[in-house]
Motif scaffolding. Structure first.
Motif, short mmCIF file in Angstrom:
data_model
loop_
_atom_site.label_atom_id
_atom_site.label_comp_id
_atom_site.label_asym_id
_atom_site.label_seq_id
_atom_site.Cartn_x
_atom_site.Cartn_y
_atom_site.Cartn_z
N UNK A 1 0.85 -1.19 0.00
CA UNK A 1 0.00 0.00 0.00
C UNK A 1 0.89 1.24 0.00
N UNK A 2 0.97 1.93 -1.13
CA UNK A 2 1.82 3.12 -1.19
C UNK A 2 1.26 4.31 -0.40
N UNK A 3 -0.05 4.34 -0.16
CA UNK A 3 -0.68 5.42 0.59
C UNK A 3 -0.60 5.11 2.09
N UNK A 4 0.27 5.82 2.79
CA UNK A 4 0.51 5.56 4.21
C UNK A 4 -0.77 5.70 5.04
N UNK A 5 -1.58 6.69 4.74
CA UNK A 5 -2.81 6.90 5.52
C UNK A 5 -3.76 5.71 5.38
N UNK A 6 -3.90 5.18 4.17
CA UNK A 6 -4.76 4.00 3.96
C UNK A 6 -4.18 2.79 4.69
N UNK A 7 -2.87 2.64 4.65
CA UNK A 7 -2.22 1.51 5.34
C UNK A 7 -2.46 1.61 6.85
N UNK A 8 -2.27 2.80 7.40
CA UNK A 8 -2.49 3.00 8.84
C UNK A 8 -3.95 2.69 9.20
N UNK A 9 -4.88 3.16 8.38
CA UNK A 9 -6.31 2.89 8.64
C UNK A 9 -6.59 1.39 8.65
#
Length: 91
Positions: free
Chosen positions: A34-42
């Motif tokens: 997941x390149x999008x850190x915010x999506x990964x954290x979620x």
């Protein structure tokens, strides 16, 4: 995992989570890049919510899963502190 992702040490999201059966210690995760850190954290926050719900249900019969989760907090804090100190030296 959420902290490791936030620190940029793990570019993966939790794709699927298979919780621990009562009175066992084994669980399964499926990860995806997941390149999008915010999506990964979620995704990790969602998995943690699921796991906490299980611990609450299981705590009536056993405190072992709750102790297992609390035992990983110190090592994660140590990794985070080392990462911050090494990043600060590069500035």
């Amino acid at each position: 995992m959420e902290q490791l992702t936030a620190l940029g040490l793990m570019p993966f999201a939790c794709d699927r989570f298979f919780d621990t059966e009562v009175n066992t210690i084994e669980f399964f995760l499926s990860l995806r890049p997941e390149p999008d850190t915010e999506k990964a954290i979620a995704s990790w926050q969602g998995m943690a919510s699921e796991a906490k719900g299980f611990i609450h249900k299981a705590s009536k019969s056993s405190r072992q899963p709750a102790r297992a989760l609390s035992s990983i907090k110190a090592p994660l804090r140590a990794i985070s502190a080392r990462f911050r100190s090494s990043s600060a030296g590069k500035s």
